[in-house]
Enzyme design. Structure first.
Site, short mmCIF file in Angstrom:
data_model
loop_
_atom_site.label_atom_id
_atom_site.label_comp_id
_atom_site.label_asym_id
_atom_site.label_seq_id
_atom_site.Cartn_x
_atom_site.Cartn_y
_atom_site.Cartn_z
N SER A 24 -11.01 -1.04 -1.71
CA SER A 24 -9.76 -0.99 -0.93
C SER A 24 -10.02 -1.28 0.54
O SER A 24 -9.15 -1.79 1.24
CB SER A 24 -9.14 0.40 -1.00
OG SER A 24 -8.52 0.61 -2.22
N HIS A 39 -4.02 5.91 3.04
CA HIS A 39 -4.60 4.64 2.57
C HIS A 39 -3.97 3.42 3.24
O HIS A 39 -4.67 2.53 3.74
CB HIS A 39 -4.40 4.59 1.05
CG HIS A 39 -5.24 3.61 0.30
ND1 HIS A 39 -4.87 2.31 0.10
CD2 HIS A 39 -6.43 3.75 -0.34
CE1 HIS A 39 -5.79 1.69 -0.63
NE2 HIS A 39 -6.75 2.54 -0.91
N ASP A 66 0.84 -1.20 0.00
CA ASP A 66 0.00 0.00 0.00
C ASP A 66 0.87 1.25 0.00
O ASP A 66 2.01 1.21 -0.47
CB ASP A 66 -0.96 -0.06 1.20
CG ASP A 66 -2.30 0.58 0.89
OD1 ASP A 66 -2.31 1.79 0.61
OD2 ASP A 66 -3.34 -0.11 0.95
#
Ligand SMILES: *[C@@H]1O[C@H](CO)[C@@H](O)[C@H](O)[C@H]1NC(C)=O
Ligand SMILES: *[C@@H]1O[C@H](CO)[C@@H](O)[C@H](O)[C@H]1NC(C)=O
Ligand SMILES: *[C@@H]1O[C@H](CO)[C@@H](O)[C@H](O)[C@H]1NC(C)=O
Ligand SMILES: *[C@@H]1O[C@H](CO)[C@@H](O)[C@H](O)[C@H]1NC(C)=O
Ligand SMILES: *[C@@H]1O[C@H](CO)[C@@H](O)[C@H](O)[C@H]1NC(C)=O
Length: 756
Positions: A540, A207, A138
């Protein structure tokens, strides 16, 4: 943790297109080069391999990454001319230009039933993911967040060989056991690689921190975002260890870097690879994620990937290879409500994470951003409100972006605020249907569904002086329907292999609360005490929920193969929502199998599936030979494969836990399709299972032979046939299920039958 979905990969269909560098003459660009050593070349050590890789290159500075574990080859910056020369060298197999993939968690453990007594029996608190290492690929990680505290965690298992590449010491601990960066900026237009190369794996986007804490974050009491979603934040597998592989920035993920991350995660000893990213659908031999993850599953590593955020259009699913668990996204039963009340007294519930403290909400005039008639002004992009008087008014902005210019939902609010607007109502269009998002807007706002948007617009049209007020109602639990599939969740059927049903499963991916590196919301709300969290949405966000569930199962059944874990997750999934109705989609219509896969994950049942559909890594070779030629299969297998010497099977014959039969137009209608499957008993013995087929359609007959399976031993296997007899000119799509039912278990496989 409660879950929010990360928006980097989400909701931006145009960004899902992989950027492929256009290469002319002498410009340098990055290629992933696959090579197989000639037989007479002995490469004993990694150094030998690296030296051999370098021998392909005109000079040393061109090498970006070398691959050892899940791919045989390297990434390098080359001109087209150099690539042509390289392709003629012995050992060369294939070269693929580097591409950019897009990036695609406090209430979800409860929503997934992990607080229930039965779940506590299946997964005691002290064992939830214990001994399992989840590698998250990520945007990096914010290591000092309490979600990554090592307090009370045992040291990592002895097989762990990873590193912690932060500059300071003692950043990693027994929770966050490793962190590395693979950002090469191989995309850079200059000849030299940028300074990011080998920079510490810090998360400047959010994220990666969010996904990692969703999968395996520690228990953090008192979590909230801007006062909402209050509760105990915990990852799905709070006893699992986390290793971060930074392969993405906010701009996306270079495939050459992703492959380097997978290579390292496998070498380091990760049990599970969690990837909330993806690109467009491409044949597996050209698809870096498919190639890298095949190497990973050959080594027993479980791989979870996102279906993508390109729904609701058909065949938008990415990450389709059958060796990965492909995850769709759905809602949970929580709303962070902000209600719009119109001047005519009608009111509509919407959502916003930012809920300012207003004791007496004011009535404001209301204006539609598209009223100026400027092209695309309705999307509230920067500059679009110039010339429209929005001062002190509530502005109606539509979801969506202009072609070629991404306008995020939070950006729309910032534009309204800087133009002097008092508030924003975010209007769904038809495709988003009933799903709304609770986001950290920078002004009073409400995101309303399409039905509300239509009613608000007709009120606006019907009156000379429209007014509205926004009322904040806080966090509401127990909303319904839940779960339902969200509009952006990418849909099947798979373009690359219609004989495999994709996506595989759905999990929470809407308004997920999890750790975040910095505060969100309007700067006026700062500073707030306590650790920072955020609520976001996307496939996600659903991926790390499934990675966490895989960790729970792996911890309980350490010797199960990746395919057995996947089978357990799929055959025990829920096909009804909390109210007992069929799972719905964003239009509140029953969701089909191309939206939900096997259904909504049920972690407690997945611990004890009764039977599993297992697949050995070598079984995929015969399946791949059914799709591609030997040369193509060799790229994926990382060794020369001669398909004429393999047992080639059609896609539908892979021992998959779901069944997909795609009839071609040229089909001889007097012949049925026979699909063979083998189940292995992993439950109690003796046990007897009976077949039940739920295919209620006159256009096709589905039979099962034999209809009864008797197991006397653990590990015993039985094969059976599913016979699909279609009628010519019948329906174009028939979906149902096969259930093997014993007195204690139901092992359910979805069946999709389509006619071209
Ligand atoms: C690579 O360059 C393309 C085109 O400029 C851009 O769209 C993409 O976001 C870049 N990828 C990365 C990982 O920076
Ligand atoms: C809009 O663009 C201007 C000029 O580029 C910039 O200064 C401003 O910050 C932008 N506004 C928002 C809300 O992003
Ligand atoms: C409102 O008026 C606009 C412009 O006159 C029109 O395009 C739109 O369809 C109307 N909407 C509704 C819901 O009546
Ligand atoms: C895959 O097979 C096609 C058709 O034979 C061939 O043109 C292509 O070069 C192959 N690609 C790779 C990467 O092996
Ligand atoms: C279709 O299948 C039937 C039964 O197997 C066979 O008898 C017939 O010859 C086939 N027809 C064609 C056109 O292949």
């Amino acid at each position: 943790m409660e879950s929010l979905k990360l928006s980097v990969l989400c909701l931006v269909p145009s960004l899902l297109l992989a950027a492929v560098a256009v290469v002319t003459g002498d410009e340098l660009s990055t290629f992933i080069v696959h090579v197989h050593p000639p037989e007479n070349l002995a490469l004993a050590t990694a150094d030998d391999r690296n030296a051999w890789y370098r021998s392909f290159l005109p000079e040393d500075g061109r090498l970006v990454h070398t691959y050892h574990h899940v791919a045989s080859g390297f990434a390098a910056r080359l001109t087209r001319r150099e690539l042509d020369a390289l392709s003629a060298m012995p050992g060369f197999v294939a070269a693929v230009p580097d591409q950019t993939y897009e990036l695609h968690t406090t209430h979800t453990p409860q929503f997934l039933g992990l607080d229930a007594r039965e779940a506590k029996r299946s997964y005691p608190d002290t064992e939830r993911g214990a001994g399992v290492i989840i590698g998250v690929l990520d945007t990096g990680i914010f290591p000092s967040h309490p979600s990554f505290s090592g307090d009370g965690m045992p040291p990592p298992p002895a097989r762990w060989k990873g590193r912690c590449d932060f500059n300071a010491r003692r950043v990693c601990n027994n929770k966050l056991i490793g962190a590395r960066s693979f950002i090469s900026s191989s995309n850079a237009t200059s000849n030299s690689l940028s300074n990011d190369w080998r920079a510490p794996p810090v998360d400047d986007a959010g994220h990666g921190t969010h996904t990692a804490s969703t999968a395996a974050g520690a228990v953090v009491p008192g979590a909230e975002v801007l006062g909402q979603g209050r509760g105990v934040a915990t990852g799905i597998a709070p006893r699992a260890h986390v290793a971060m592989y930074k392969v993405c920035t906010e701009l996306g993920c270079a495939t050459s870097d992703v492959l380097a991350g997978v290579d390292a995660a496998v070498a380091d000893g990760c049990d599970i690879i969690s990837m909330s990213l993806g690109g467009i659908s491409t044949p597996f031999y050209q698809n870096t994620i498919a190639i890298g993850t095949f190497g990973a599953i050959e080594k027993g590593v479980f791989v979870t990937v996102s279906a993508g955020n390109s729904g609701p259009v058909a065949s938008s699913v990415s990450n389709e290879a059958p060796w990965m668990l492909t995850v769709a996204a759905s809602t949970m039963d929580r709303s962070i409500r902000s209600t719009v009340r119109l001047g005519n007294g009608l009111f509509f519930h919407g959502e916003s994470l930012y809920q300012p403290d207003v004791s007496a909400p004011t009535v404001y005039p209301m204006v539609y951003a598209g009223a100026s008639g400027k092209p695309y002004a309705e999307f509230c992009g920067n500059g679009s409100l110039d010339g429209l008087d929005v001062r002190g008014k509530i502005v109606l902005c539509e979801i969506g972006s202009e072609p070629g210019r991404l306008i995020s939902r939070i950006m729309k609010g910032a534009v309204v605020r800087s133009a002097g607007g008092a508030g924003m109502i975010l209007l769904n269009k038809f495709p988003q249907g009933y799903i709304t998002l609770a986001e950290a807007h920078v002004l009073p706002a409400s995101h309303v569904d399409y039905a509300a948007a239509s009613a608000i617009m007709s009120y606006l049209n019907s009156t000379a002086n429209p007014t509205a007020q926004i009322l904040f109602q806080g966090t509401i639990l127990g909303t319904s329907p839940a779960p339902s599939i969200v509009s952006f969740s990418s849909r099947g059927p798979s373009l690359q292999n219609p004989g495999i049903l994709k996506p595989d499963i759905t999990g929470p991916g809407v308004n997920v609360l999890a750790a975040w590196p910095f505060q969100v919301g309007p700067p006026t709300a700062f500073p707030l005490p306590g650790p920072t969290f955020n609520i976001i949405s996307g496939t996600s966000m659903s991926v790390p929920h499934l990675s966490g569930v895989a960790a729970l199962i792996k911890s309980k059944h350490p010797h199960w193969s990746p395919a057995a874990i996947k089978s357990a997750i799929m055959t025990t999934a829920d096909v009804t929502d909390r109210a007992g109705n069929p799972n719905l989609n964003e239009q509140r219509l029953p969701a089909d199998l191309f939206a939900t896969g096997a259904g909504h994950v049920n972690p407690e049942k997945a611990a004890d599936p009764g039977l599993v559909y297992d697949i050995a890594a070598r079984d995929y070779i015969g399946y791949l030979c059914g799709l591609y030629n030997s040369q193509n299969v060799s790229v994926i297998a990382r060794r020369p494969v001669d398909c004429s010497a393999e047992t080639v099977i059609p896609e539908s014959m892979l021992n998959y836990p779901s069944i997909s039969v795609a009839f071609q137009q040229m089909w001889n209608w007097s012949t049925p399709v026979v699909v063979e499957r083998t189940v292995k008993n992993v439950g109690k013995v003796p046990s007897v299972y009976y077949a039940a087929v739920d295919v209620f359609d006159d256009d096709v007959t589905v039979g099962v032979y034999p209809r009864e399976l008797v197991f006397k031993q653990v590990g015993q296997e039985h094969s059976f046939e599913v016979i699909v007899w279609p009628k010519q000119n019948g329906a174009s799509l028939v979906q149902g299920a096969l259930r093997w039912v014993s007195d204690t278990h139901t092992v359910r496989s979805p069946i999709s039958i389509s006619f071209a």
